[in-house]
Design a protein around this motif. Sequence first.
Motif, mmCIF file in Angstrom:
data_model
loop_
_atom_site.group_PDB
_atom_site.id
_atom_site.type_symbol
_atom_site.label_atom_id
_atom_site.label_comp_id
_atom_site.label_asym_id
_atom_site.label_seq_id
_atom_site.Cartn_x
_atom_site.Cartn_y
_atom_site.Cartn_z
ATOM 1 N N GLY A 13 0.816 -1.216 0.000
ATOM 2 C CA GLY A 13 0.000 0.000 0.000
ATOM 3 C C GLY A 13 0.843 1.256 0.000
ATOM 4 N N ALA A 14 1.953 1.216 0.729
ATOM 5 C CA ALA A 14 2.876 2.349 0.748
ATOM 6 C C ALA A 14 3.432 2.608 -0.643
ATOM 7 C CB ALA A 14 4.011 2.067 1.737
ATOM 8 N N SER A 15 3.788 1.536 -1.339
ATOM 9 C CA SER A 15 4.289 1.672 -2.711
ATOM 10 C C SER A 15 3.237 2.308 -3.608
ATOM 11 C CB SER A 15 4.679 0.296 -3.266
ATOM 12 O OG SER A 15 5.738 -0.269 -2.529
ATOM 13 N N GLY A 16 1.994 1.880 -3.436
ATOM 14 C CA GLY A 16 0.909 2.438 -4.238
ATOM 15 C C GLY A 16 0.730 3.927 -4.003
ATOM 16 N N ALA A 17 0.795 4.345 -2.732
ATOM 17 C CA ALA A 17 0.631 5.761 -2.405
ATOM 18 C C ALA A 17 1.777 6.600 -2.980
ATOM 19 C CB ALA A 17 0.550 5.939 -0.886
ATOM 20 N N LEU A 18 2.994 6.075 -2.872
ATOM 21 C CA LEU A 18 4.148 6.808 -3.408
ATOM 22 C C LEU A 18 4.103 6.865 -4.934
ATOM 23 C CD1 LEU A 18 6.957 5.496 -1.029
ATOM 24 C CD2 LEU A 18 6.004 7.817 -1.112
ATOM 25 N N ASN A 19 3.625 5.783 -5.545
ATOM 26 C CA ASN A 19 3.481 5.779 -6.999
ATOM 27 C C ASN A 19 2.455 6.821 -7.446
ATOM 28 O OD1 ASN A 19 1.604 4.390 -9.345
ATOM 29 N ND2 ASN A 19 3.782 4.247 -9.785
ATOM 30 N N MET A 20 1.341 6.927 -6.715
ATOM 31 C CA MET A 20 0.330 7.919 -7.080
ATOM 32 C C MET A 20 0.841 9.338 -6.856
ATOM 33 S SD MET A 20 -3.468 6.575 -6.303
ATOM 34 C CE MET A 20 -4.028 4.919 -6.703
ATOM 35 N N TRP A 21 1.667 9.518 -5.841
ATOM 36 C CA TRP A 21 2.282 10.830 -5.621
ATOM 37 C C TRP A 21 3.181 11.201 -6.794
ATOM 38 C CZ3 TRP A 21 7.750 10.518 -4.097
ATOM 39 C CH2 TRP A 21 8.380 11.778 -4.108
ATOM 40 N N TRP A 22 4.035 10.286 -7.196
ATOM 41 C CA TRP A 22 4.993 10.596 -8.253
ATOM 42 C C TRP A 22 4.322 10.702 -9.625
ATOM 43 C CZ3 TRP A 22 9.738 12.440 -8.161
ATOM 44 C CH2 TRP A 22 10.484 12.418 -9.344
ATOM 45 N N ASP A 23 3.320 9.871 -9.869
ATOM 46 C CA ASP A 23 2.677 9.814 -11.180
ATOM 47 C C ASP A 23 1.423 10.684 -11.288
ATOM 48 O OD1 ASP A 23 4.531 8.184 -12.295
ATOM 49 O OD2 ASP A 23 3.353 6.346 -12.176
ATOM 50 N N ALA A 24 1.233 11.583 -10.339
ATOM 51 C CA ALA A 24 0.014 12.404 -10.354
ATOM 52 C C ALA A 24 -0.124 13.200 -11.637
ATOM 53 C CB ALA A 24 0.013 13.348 -9.144
ATOM 54 N N ASP A 25 1.006 13.631 -12.227
ATOM 55 C CA ASP A 25 0.937 14.431 -13.445
ATOM 56 C C ASP A 25 0.403 13.645 -14.634
ATOM 57 O OD1 ASP A 25 3.237 12.863 -13.375
ATOM 58 O OD2 ASP A 25 4.402 14.245 -14.599
ATOM 59 N N ILE A 26 0.807 12.363 -14.744
ATOM 60 C CA ILE A 26 0.308 11.574 -15.869
ATOM 61 C C ILE A 26 -1.043 10.943 -15.562
ATOM 62 C CG2 ILE A 26 2.592 11.141 -16.829
ATOM 63 C CD1 ILE A 26 2.577 8.403 -15.615
ATOM 64 N N ASP A 27 -1.334 10.710 -14.275
ATOM 65 C CA ASP A 27 -2.637 10.142 -13.909
ATOM 66 C C ASP A 27 -3.781 11.061 -14.313
ATOM 67 O OD1 ASP A 27 -1.593 7.823 -12.899
ATOM 68 O OD2 ASP A 27 -1.815 8.361 -10.785
ATOM 69 N N GLN A 28 -3.533 12.370 -14.253
ATOM 70 C CA GLN A 28 -4.623 13.312 -14.524
ATOM 71 C C GLN A 28 -4.987 13.391 -16.010
ATOM 72 O OE1 GLN A 28 -3.624 17.316 -13.412
ATOM 73 N NE2 GLN A 28 -1.716 17.354 -14.577
ATOM 74 N N VAL A 29 -4.113 12.898 -16.907
ATOM 75 C CA VAL A 29 -4.424 12.973 -18.330
ATOM 76 C C VAL A 29 -4.771 11.610 -18.927
ATOM 77 C CG1 VAL A 29 -2.983 15.003 -18.658
ATOM 78 C CG2 VAL A 29 -2.002 12.733 -19.025
ATOM 79 N N MET A 30 -4.700 10.561 -18.131
ATOM 80 C CA MET A 30 -5.056 9.233 -18.615
ATOM 81 C C MET A 30 -6.471 8.879 -18.181
ATOM 82 S SD MET A 30 -1.517 7.048 -18.059
ATOM 83 C CE MET A 30 -2.222 5.567 -18.781
ATOM 84 N N LYS A 31 -7.265 8.439 -19.128
ATOM 85 C CA LYS A 31 -8.661 8.104 -18.842
ATOM 86 C C LYS A 31 -8.774 7.049 -17.750
ATOM 87 C CE LYS A 31 -12.855 6.399 -21.140
ATOM 88 N NZ LYS A 31 -13.433 5.922 -22.429
ATOM 89 N N ARG A 32 -7.854 6.068 -17.789
ATOM 90 C CA ARG A 32 -7.897 4.948 -16.837
ATOM 91 C C ARG A 32 -7.612 5.384 -15.404
ATOM 92 N NH1 ARG A 32 -4.091 1.056 -15.043
ATOM 93 N NH2 ARG A 32 -2.437 2.075 -16.238
ATOM 94 N N THR A 33 -6.872 6.472 -15.227
ATOM 95 C CA THR A 33 -6.424 6.864 -13.888
ATOM 96 C C THR A 33 -6.934 8.230 -13.431
ATOM 97 O OG1 THR A 33 -4.392 7.785 -14.845
ATOM 98 C CG2 THR A 33 -4.316 5.490 -14.106
ATOM 99 N N ALA A 34 -7.719 8.905 -14.261
ATOM 100 C CA ALA A 34 -8.133 10.272 -13.965
ATOM 101 C C ALA A 34 -8.986 10.398 -12.705
ATOM 102 C CB ALA A 34 -8.891 10.860 -15.157
#
Length: 312
Positions: A64-85
């Motif tokens: 879970g910690a890895s997931g949270a850190l991944n979402m922190w680092w990838d927040a810029d690309i998550d916001q433009v991808m339909k799957r992760t927006a």
Amino acid sequence: MTDVSFQNPVQTDEASLGDYFALMKPRVMQLVVFTALVGLLAAPVNVHPVIAFASILFVAIGAGASGALNMWWDADIDQVMKRTAKRPIPAGKVTSEEAKILGFALSGMSVMMLALSANFLAAGLLAFTIFFYIVIYSMWLKRSTPQNIVIGGAAGAFPPVIGWVIATGSMAIEPWLMFALIFMWTPPHFWALALFMKADYHNAGVPMLTVTHGRKSTRTHILVYTVLLVALAVGTAFTAIGGPVYLATALVLNAMFLKGAYDIWRRDEAQSEVDGYKVEKSFFKLSLWYLFLHFGAILVEAFLPATWGIWS
């Protein structure tokens, strides 16, 4: 590829407990827990149930910690991808700073507590897994090479090794066979997803194989990796963690998986566009069951008496 910059969305509501839990990627966490548990139970050492439960819990927290850190680092690309927006950060539920703090706090706690509940080798492997997923995969490979998911797949393959080491305190060939199964499964699983997610990775500036080499090359890569995976998966039946139940499971699943990869390889984009990538989506769904059922069969074999001829 498009350059992506991140601006933290304005939080619309106070974050709920569910929003923070979503940061931990619960679906991925379930797979980590299951494969780590199989590694622990397949080991030739009995572990006290309380120690086993606590240790797997700390592995889950580390995931879970890895997931949270991944979402922190990838927040810029998550916001433009339909799957992760709709993930908590791009949706404005949680700030990236909160995700970072949560991730680092849970990382430290999970590693320290696993060292106390199990052993230092297991804790070291968990720490390395978190480091590999965040630094090697998320920060480096994901944005720099189409081999991102090939090399980065190692992060998701470590849990059964950690489970085995929790039980035994040492290494052996068997957990690395389980590692190899996940490692070889990861590329065709994610490349199938990349095929029908179309422009998502291109829009996010992620050099997935579909972006850098095209979908035709990706289809060929899926078939090649699947052939290698099939050989590994079926061959594992004749090792110490295999057996007749595993062999029967592997033969059926790998025949279906190989056929699915071949069907993907022989299609072109025009066919896929017409039917909405039906074959690719079917292969992706099968890949989810593929790993679960292989590890389920390993778990069954761990509890069967060793009286099966060549497996005894």
